[in-house]
Scaffold this motif. Structure first.
Motif, PDB file in Angstrom:
ATOM      1  N   ASP A  67       1.076  -1.149   0.019  1.00  0.00           N
ATOM      2  CA  ASP A  67       0.141  -0.023   0.078  1.00  0.00           C
ATOM      3  C   ASP A  67       1.008   1.253  -0.122  1.00  0.00           C
ATOM      4  O   ASP A  67       0.728   2.155  -0.929  1.00  0.00           O
ATOM      5  CB  ASP A  67      -1.048   0.077   1.312  1.00  0.00           C
ATOM      6  CG  ASP A  67      -1.846   1.074   1.375  1.00  0.00           C
ATOM      7  OD1 ASP A  67      -2.771   1.334   0.367  1.00  0.00           O
ATOM      8  OD2 ASP A  67      -1.835   2.091   2.287  1.00  0.00           O
ATOM      9  N   ASP A 136      -7.521  -6.234   1.499  1.00  0.00           N
ATOM     10  CA  ASP A 136      -6.591  -7.188   1.313  1.00  0.00           C
ATOM     11  C   ASP A 136      -7.158  -8.502   0.200  1.00  0.00           C
ATOM     12  O   ASP A 136      -6.572  -8.774  -0.742  1.00  0.00           O
ATOM     13  CB  ASP A 136      -5.675  -8.013   2.195  1.00  0.00           C
ATOM     14  CG  ASP A 136      -4.931  -7.056   3.077  1.00  0.00           C
ATOM     15  OD1 ASP A 136      -4.584  -5.816   2.697  1.00  0.00           O
ATOM     16  OD2 ASP A 136      -4.864  -7.391   4.296  1.00  0.00           O
ATOM     17  N   ARG A 139      -8.181  -6.996  -3.352  1.00  0.00           N
ATOM     18  CA  ARG A 139      -6.756  -6.679  -4.139  1.00  0.00           C
ATOM     19  C   ARG A 139      -6.390  -7.864  -5.031  1.00  0.00           C
ATOM     20  O   ARG A 139      -5.636  -7.692  -6.086  1.00  0.00           O
ATOM     21  CB  ARG A 139      -5.723  -6.125  -3.094  1.00  0.00           C
ATOM     22  CG  ARG A 139      -5.789  -4.983  -2.856  1.00  0.00           C
ATOM     23  CD  ARG A 139      -4.383  -4.319  -2.482  1.00  0.00           C
ATOM     24  NE  ARG A 139      -4.614  -3.031  -1.435  1.00  0.00           N
ATOM     25  CZ  ARG A 139      -4.530  -1.701  -2.084  1.00  0.00           C
ATOM     26  NH1 ARG A 139      -4.509  -1.846  -3.591  1.00  0.00           N
ATOM     27  NH2 ARG A 139      -4.713  -0.803  -1.390  1.00  0.00           N
ATOM     28  N   LYS A 140      -6.832  -9.078  -4.712  1.00  0.00           N
ATOM     29  CA  LYS A 140      -6.248 -10.317  -5.442  1.00  0.00           C
ATOM     30  C   LYS A 140      -6.871 -10.260  -6.822  1.00  0.00           C
ATOM     31  O   LYS A 140      -6.584 -10.913  -7.873  1.00  0.00           O
ATOM     32  CB  LYS A 140      -6.691 -11.440  -4.702  1.00  0.00           C
ATOM     33  CG  LYS A 140      -6.069 -11.717  -3.374  1.00  0.00           C
ATOM     34  CD  LYS A 140      -6.333 -13.033  -2.554  1.00  0.00           C
ATOM     35  CE  LYS A 140      -5.781 -13.085  -1.278  1.00  0.00           C
ATOM     36  NZ  LYS A 140      -6.362 -14.322  -0.658  1.00  0.00           N
ATOM     37  N   SER A 142      -7.881  -8.020 -10.063  1.00  0.00           N
ATOM     38  CA  SER A 142      -7.247  -6.755 -10.848  1.00  0.00           C
ATOM     39  C   SER A 142      -8.289  -5.811 -10.918  1.00  0.00           C
ATOM     40  O   SER A 142      -8.008  -4.602 -10.775  1.00  0.00           O
ATOM     41  CB  SER A 142      -6.892  -7.064 -12.147  1.00  0.00           C
ATOM     42  OG  SER A 142      -7.947  -7.483 -12.934  1.00  0.00           O
ATOM     43  N   ASP A 145      -8.232  -3.867  -7.409  1.00  0.00           N
ATOM     44  CA  ASP A 145      -6.909  -3.558  -7.114  1.00  0.00           C
ATOM     45  C   ASP A 145      -6.641  -2.186  -7.780  1.00  0.00           C
ATOM     46  O   ASP A 145      -6.149  -1.338  -7.267  1.00  0.00           O
ATOM     47  CB  ASP A 145      -5.961  -4.615  -7.704  1.00  0.00           C
ATOM     48  CG  ASP A 145      -4.586  -4.247  -7.307  1.00  0.00           C
ATOM     49  OD1 ASP A 145      -4.317  -3.927  -6.187  1.00  0.00           O
ATOM     50  OD2 ASP A 145      -3.519  -4.166  -8.238  1.00  0.00           O
ATOM     51  N   LYS A 146      -7.306  -1.818  -8.947  1.00  0.00           N
ATOM     52  CA  LYS A 146      -7.308  -0.609  -9.715  1.00  0.00           C
ATOM     53  C   LYS A 146      -7.912   0.338  -9.038  1.00  0.00           C
ATOM     54  O   LYS A 146      -7.430   1.613  -9.293  1.00  0.00           O
ATOM     55  CB  LYS A 146      -7.612  -0.858 -11.100  1.00  0.00           C
ATOM     56  CG  LYS A 146      -6.683  -1.712 -12.012  1.00  0.00           C
ATOM     57  CD  LYS A 146      -7.273  -2.077 -13.357  1.00  0.00           C
ATOM     58  CE  LYS A 146      -6.472  -2.922 -14.105  1.00  0.00           C
ATOM     59  NZ  LYS A 146      -7.163  -3.344 -15.265  1.00  0.00           N
TER      60      LYS A 146
END
Length: 475
Positions: A67, A136, A139-140, A142, A145-146
């Motif tokens: 992060d 968390d 975030r796996k 995509s 996560d963006k």
């Protein structure tokens, strides 16, 4: 007023938020007084020059490290929820961070956080809300996560169940299709949920939704994300089980040993055995676009309900491509038509006849109320006498005797008055049939539901059309 070091310290130390700043190697350069008080430090000397890993504040420090590395690359994070250890106790916090510049060069980062442990615990105690997907875990994938650094977790999750809300479930599905990532899409309908709400109260219904969602999220952890479509309908986006055998094995386990969709739930005033009906299809094997894929899973859900619920249906083209034609003969449509005719014949008056057959319509069409439009364009409800509105432009969309849509797009474009009535009452899908005697249009029957993308089945269309014919002499 000149900004001196003493003045800056005075300002930063009046903040109730815990503020800190670090160099480009993530080592602490300084913190404010609230930060020291929170951790119980007498001075900042104990942490200056150290990073989070050396301080041992996280059970898994890597997500927090990643992060901060993103922030040092130029990104800003806002209200990211996480956990940290404070004097041996794990606490919930929300943190925001941004790059620290010297001219055009990033020389470090500055951040702040607040403790929300009591708020989280109070919410869990009072309203049963839960958080099943952390930053968390998201975030796996995509897509998340963006965007996860730009929005808060609360915007992504359904507040009651703790799984993805409807909006981000759909956005996630569309992103997978855009990236051409294979997945299986499932819709799950909790059986007889209205009975639980009516019998044990809405608190009991909320408990059922929360418990099923938690079980579903835990059973699919690591390869799928669950979402709430609305009401008692849940979604599952599975990136692991794609083939027919994989999907069949998955659902056998889901309905079997996991007890996710077959479990007894206890309330203060009783208990209920909770079951669910599921329908699924896969991208791109079964469909390569969102609308058609959703139509397939909705069709499979419908077939599952017609099988008696408490089951799953996996789409197979050879078996299900023409299933609507066969289901008309097998789902008792002629028996329903007979009941409609005999029920109407035993009553006099248009409204009395509709009231008489309303229980059958509610069961067959899965609706709470039924609506009709008179020749002057007024729309009324069979059960709710306070319901009324202007549907005088409805005829603009009626090219044939029957109109069915899973959205209101055409109605919005061609019949704005009728659209206003529907949208104000939360309706998103409609099935309409003309009531006419020879060439004279006498009115309309309207089946409207608050669920978008509903696929109106042929037997449902036939029931409404047949009812309109039976009532042609009464309006």
């Amino acid at each position: 007023m000149e900004m001196t070091v003493d003045l800056f310290d005075s300002i930063i130390n009046t903040s109730q938020d815990c503020v800190f700043w670090k160099d480009k190697n993530r080592r602490f350069l300084g913190v404010n007084q609230a930060f020291l008080d929170y951790y119980g430090f007498k001075s900042a000397d104990v942490l200056i020059g150290k990073n989070d890993e050396e301080m041992g504040w996280h059970s898994d420090p890597d997500p927090y490290k990643q992060d901060e590395l993103r922030v040092l690359s130029g990104k800003t994070t806002y209200k990211v929820q996480g956990k940290c250890f404070i004097r041996g106790e794990e606490r919930d916090i929300i943190a925001s961070k941004r790059p620290l510049y010297n001219g055009d060069e990033i020389v470090g980062l500055v951040g702040s956080f607040v403790d929300i442990t009591d708020v989280v615990r109070r919410k869990e105690k009072n309203d049963g809300s839960q958080v099943l997907y952390t930053i968390d875990k998201l975030r796996k994938y995509s897509f998340f996560d963006k965007i996860i650094d730009e929005i808060s977790l609360e915007e992504i999750l359904d507040p009651l169940t703790g799984i993805l809300n409807r909006s981000y479930s759909m956005k996630f599905v569309r992103s997978l299709i855009a990236e051409k990532i294979p997945f299986t899409f499932t819709i799950i309908d909790l059986d007889n949920f209205k009975f639980i709400n009516d019998t044990y109260g809405h608190t009991a219904g909320d408990k059922v939704l929360a418990m099923v969602s938690k079980s579903l999220a835990e059973f699919t952890d690591g390869f799928a994300l669950a979402g709430r479509f609305g009401g008692d309908e849940l979604l599952l986006i599975d990136l692991k089980n794609i083939t027919i055998k994989e999907k069949t094995d998955f659902f056998e386990n889901l309905y079997g040993k996991s007890k996710t969709l077959r479990k007894e739930v206890f309330f203060e005033n009783g208990a209920a055995f909770v079951t669910g009906t599921s329908g699924c299809a896969s991208f791109p094997e079964d469909s390569d676009n969102f609308s058609h894929l959703f139509g397939l899973i909705d069709k499979m859900l419908y077939l599952g309900k017609n099988m008696g619920r408490n089951c799953y249906k996996v789409y197979e083209e050879e078996k299900h491509k023409y299933v609507e034609i066969r289901k008309i003969a097998k789902s008792g449509i002629f028996k329903s038509m007979y009941k409609l005719r005999t029920g109407i014949e035993s009553e006099t008056g248009f409204e009395n006849k509709l009231k008489k057959v309303m229980p059958l319509l509610a069961e067959t069409l899965q609706i709470k109320d039924f609506y009709y439009v008179t020749s002057n364009g007024d729309i009324h409800a069979v059960l709710d006498k306070n319901f009324n509105g202007d549907a005088s432009d409805l005829q603009n969309i009626m090219e044939d005797d029957l109109f069915s849509q899973g959205s209101l797009d055409l109605i919005k474009k061609h019949s704005p008055k009728f659209y206003k009535v529907l949208s104000q009452n939360g309706f998103e899908s409609v099935l309409i049939s003309r009531i006419r005697k020879k060439d004279k249009i006498k009115g309309y029957l309207v089946c409207a539901v608050d669920r978008s993308l509903r696929i109106w089945q042929e037997n449902e269309c036939a029931i409404v059309y047949y009812l309109a014919e039976l009532l042609s002499d009464d309006l």
